[in-house]
Scaffold this active site. Structure first.
Site, PDB file in Angstrom:
ATOM      1  N   PHE A 425      23.780  53.823  77.139  1.00 32.34           N
ATOM      2  CA  PHE A 425      24.136  54.831  76.123  1.00 32.34           C
ATOM      3  C   PHE A 425      23.889  54.344  74.700  1.00 32.34           C
ATOM      4  O   PHE A 425      23.587  53.194  74.471  1.00 32.34           O
ATOM      5  CB  PHE A 425      25.513  55.444  76.342  1.00 32.34           C
ATOM      6  CG  PHE A 425      26.727  54.552  76.330  1.00 32.34           C
ATOM      7  CD1 PHE A 425      26.693  53.250  75.875  1.00 32.34           C
ATOM      8  CD2 PHE A 425      27.943  55.052  76.789  1.00 32.34           C
ATOM      9  CE1 PHE A 425      27.826  52.467  75.851  1.00 32.34           C
ATOM     10  CE2 PHE A 425      29.089  54.278  76.776  1.00 32.34           C
ATOM     11  CZ  PHE A 425      29.015  52.984  76.311  1.00 32.34           C
ATOM     12  N   GLU A 426      23.990  55.287  73.780  1.00 40.67           N
ATOM     13  CA  GLU A 426      23.665  55.064  72.360  1.00 40.67           C
ATOM     14  C   GLU A 426      22.252  54.492  72.196  1.00 40.67           C
ATOM     15  O   GLU A 426      22.011  53.633  71.356  1.00 40.67           O
ATOM     16  CB  GLU A 426      24.725  54.180  71.695  1.00 40.67           C
ATOM     17  CG  GLU A 426      26.068  54.894  71.639  1.00 40.67           C
ATOM     18  CD  GLU A 426      27.137  54.151  70.849  1.00 40.67           C
ATOM     19  OE1 GLU A 426      26.782  53.310  70.019  1.00 40.67           O
ATOM     20  OE2 GLU A 426      28.309  54.454  71.079  1.00 40.67           O
ATOM     21  N   GLY A 427      21.327  54.977  73.013  1.00 39.76           N
ATOM     22  CA  GLY A 427      19.942  54.504  72.960  1.00 39.76           C
ATOM     23  C   GLY A 427      19.744  53.424  74.005  1.00 39.76           C
ATOM     24  O   GLY A 427      20.197  52.291  73.825  1.00 39.76           O
TER      25      GLY A 427
END
Ligand SMILES: Cc1cc2nc3c(=O)[nH]c(=O)nc-3n(C[C@H](O)[C@H](O)[C@H](O)COP(=O)(O)OP(=O)(O)OC[C@H]3O[C@@H](n4cnc5c(N)ncnc54)[C@H](O)[C@@H]3O)c2cc1C
Length: 636
Positions: A425-427
């Site tokens: 997550f978050e890239g």
């Protein structure tokens, strides 16, 4: 789920991403320079020191947080999959939901570095609590409100947020994970544009099941650019209490058992125009900018988690005797322990440096933050794996089970389950590498791309030729000589000077290599992920070496002389990895590897999968489940 024809084409996906990219560099960036073959150490050295006044201001909150965390029963949270309301309330009361919110709005008004230190401490105890606080403050409403909110929006929402109104960031959808061009949620203007109706479903929205406020990214009507429609994505502040907002499902995961994450359905939710964040059409850019700084929390959390694992591993490695000696004396475990300490030091150095640079305000930390996220979460994962191995069978056993047998309930298996998501997550790691690679070649693309671009006009090509003639005749030859070749360079770093000389020499080599790759592949380089990602990894290792040496020098000045040994081992190992990456930059096996992958993709090797019960086919799984149910009933 959208059909294949409804999904954005690759070109469209790239166009949307490109239009939302921050294309200008307004501040300095050490990493951007690294990829251009330069090594401007002055940009990151001296290592940024936290203002003592800020430490003093943050101290009462940090003390309260610590005292609270010591009491938190994380095994219960993990077992039940719920964070008790009393815990949330206690966090609200100490101001943990408004750490960075300015005091004038009722927040604690602490700095970004105090905030990430708090998150590192929380992670060392409980990942689900980190998810709650961080989804709210790193990417939830406080962050875009700080960056893009109007005064009126700040007056309306900051006080609520500071008091503990929980917020969530809703970008992902079933078909829009790494690729937001596929976004289907719409915001249709009504009442002559005075309001919008939002409809659609957001997936995996952290805090979504408990949130009062959402930042929702939705498609507003396309605009026409050069005769073709271009997708517009806009960010809205949406309140949970508004008609049409519904929690459709609470998602459950392998770890972070109590994360408040779900599918949030929006059905004709009326949102007034004044709740647009920034401007119509700027929503994806807002999301990406929010993530650029927001993703500094994960590197700090990963470092906090690594410290806790290091502590547990060294205690056990000293205590556990097998084959006549503590296991930490046997070389195989000793190596793990040593690298765990050295890498933890590097992770904390990278995180602290990047946050410090972000706080300067004049520095563009996009690339540093992306590397920090990718590097620290990946190293963090290796550390949790090693910690589990060092604890042996006890590493695999749950804390509850260890406790029931009268052993210290060290929750390594929980740490492993909780931390795996950090790489996604978050890239995700791949998307971080793509992002870094895009920026790494940006200067070359801007300078020379029109020369090889079939769509470029004659005048574009002439302009590009002018730029090429101006830049490369000086830049390229000068990438062969530098400070790293002078044996006395970086002398003030003492024992670590050799590592910085190495880094300077290899930064130039990296710049040259990226240029050579551009010449070799031309525009096709964009698709050569295996080559590009190796270049990115070299850049990340060089940044890590520089950050670690700068931090070690700073620590020595504070009396922590042991930092030299940690930095030295880290740099030696990083250099081995860099040498290997350069050696194989063009991947001697890449073509064969890719060819095989495409055969696998077509199912040509499906014969290899015989003799198993498949897990990928939903219908088979359903049939299998109903067979089991029928057998159970029959047995009764
Ligand atoms: C626990 C949890 C919490 C989350 N919280 C939030 C939240 O609060 N808000 C929110 O909006 N979203 C949230 N997400 C969504 C998360 O950000 C996405 O999972 C993530 O963006 C990846 O999307 P995806 O899972 O659909 O993977 P996909 O995009 O389907 O990717 C699958 C794999 O392919 C790789 N890949 C994709 N494209 C490329 C490419 N071009 N080149 C190379 N590799 C590629 C990916 O790296 C990944 O390994 C959360 C997810 C989880 C599981």
């Amino acid at each position: 789920m959208a059909t294949k024809s409804q999904l954005a084409s690759e070109t469209e996906a790239r166009e949307v991403a490109e239009a939302s990219r921050e294309s200008e560099w307004t501040g300095a960036s050490f990493v951007r320079e690294l990829f251009l073959g330069r090594f401007p150490l002055h940009l990151i050295h001296p290592y940024p020191e936290t203002d003592p006044e800020e430490i003093r201001r943050a101290s009462p909150f940090m003390e309260k947080l610590k005292e609270f965390l010591v009491r938190v029963d994380s095994d219960m949270i993990d077992r039940t999959g719920e964070i008790p309301e009393e815990y949330v309330q206690e966090l609200r009361e100490m101001g943990a939901f408004g750490i960075k919110i300015p005091r004038e709005y009722g927040g604690l008004g602490l700095s970004y570095s105090s905030y990430v230190k708090a998150m590192a401490m929380v992670t060392s105890k409980d990942g689900s609590l980190t998810a709650l606080l961080s989804a709210h403050q790193s990417i939830g409403l406080p962050q875009p409100l700080t960056l893009f909110g109007t005064d009126e929006q700040k007056r309306r929402y900051f006080p609520r947020l500071a008091k503990g109104a929980i917020s969530a960031f809703a970008l992902t959808e079933v078909d829009a994970g790494s690729d937001p061009a596929n976004m289907e949620t719409t915001a249709t203007p009504i009442e002559n544009g005075a309001a919008y109706l939002i409809s659609g479903e957001k997936l995996w929205c952290t805090n979504g099941t408990r949130a009062d406020l959402f930042v929702v990214m939705a498609r507003t009507p396309d605009v026409i650019v050069k005769g073709t429609p271009r997708k517009q994505i806009t960010a809205f502040i949406v309140e949970k209490q508004w008609p049409g907002v519904e929690i459709a499902h609470r998602c459950r995961f392998m770890g972070l058992k109590a994360i408040e994450n779900g599918v949030i359905r929006f059905t004709n939710v009326r949102v007034p125009r004044e709740n647009i964040l920034w401007e119509e059409g700027k929503g994806l850019k807002l999301a990406l900018i929010t993530l650029n700084t927001g993703r500094l929390t994960l590197p700090a959390s990963a470092a906090g988690g690594a410290k806790a694992l290091l502590q547990a591993s060294r205690t056990w490695a000293a205590e556990r005797v097998q084959w006549g000696a503590p296991i930490g004396k046997h070389e195989a475990i000793a190596r793990k322990l040593s690298l765990m300490a050295a890498n933890t030091f590097a992770m904390e150095s990278i995180s602290g440096l990047t946050v410090g640079l972000a706080e300067r305000g004049t520095y563009d930390i996009r690339l540093e933050a992306a590397i920090a996220k990718m590097y620290n979460t990946e190293h963090g994962w290796r550390i949790v794996d090693d910690a589990l191995q060092i604890r042996g069978g006890r590493g695999y056993e749950t804390a509850d089970s260890l406790r029931a047998r009268g052993e210290t309930p060290v929750p390594i298996e929980r740490a492993m389950r909780d931390s795996r998501i950090n790489l996604i997550f978050e890239g995700s790691s791949e998307i971080m590498r793509l992002f870094i690679a895009r920026e790494a070649v940006d200067h070359h693309f801007k300078t020379a791309f029109a020369l090889v671009d079939k769509k470029a006009s004659g005048s574009d090509k002439r302009a590009a030729l002018g730029r090429v003639m101006k830049f490369y005749p000086f830049w390229y030859p000068s990438r062969w000589i530098g400070r790293g070749q002078i044996p006395t360079s970086f002398g003030e770093f003492g024992k670590l000077a050799g590592h910085l000389r190495y880094a300077e020499r290899h930064a130039r080599k990296l710049g040259r290599s990226i240029f050579h790759a551009m010449v070799r592949y031309g525009p096709k380089l964009e698709r050569k992920q295996m080559v590009l990602f190796r270049a990115v990894d070299i850049g990340a290792e060089l940044f890590a070496i520089a950050a670690t040496c700068a931090r070690a020098k700073y620590e020595v000045s504070r009396g922590n002389k042991g930092a030299i040994a940690l930095a030295d081992v880290f740099c030696r190992e990083a250099r081995l990895r860099i040498d290997d990456l350069f050696e194989n930059l063009y991947g001697p096996t890449d073509d064969k590897v890719y060819k095989l992958s495409q055969q696998v993709l077509k199912g040509e090797h499906a014969w290899l999968e015989s003799g198993i019960i498949g897990m990928a086919d939903y219908e088979t799984v359903q049939r299998w489940e109903s067979d089991v149910e029928a057998e159970t009933l029959a047995a009764r």
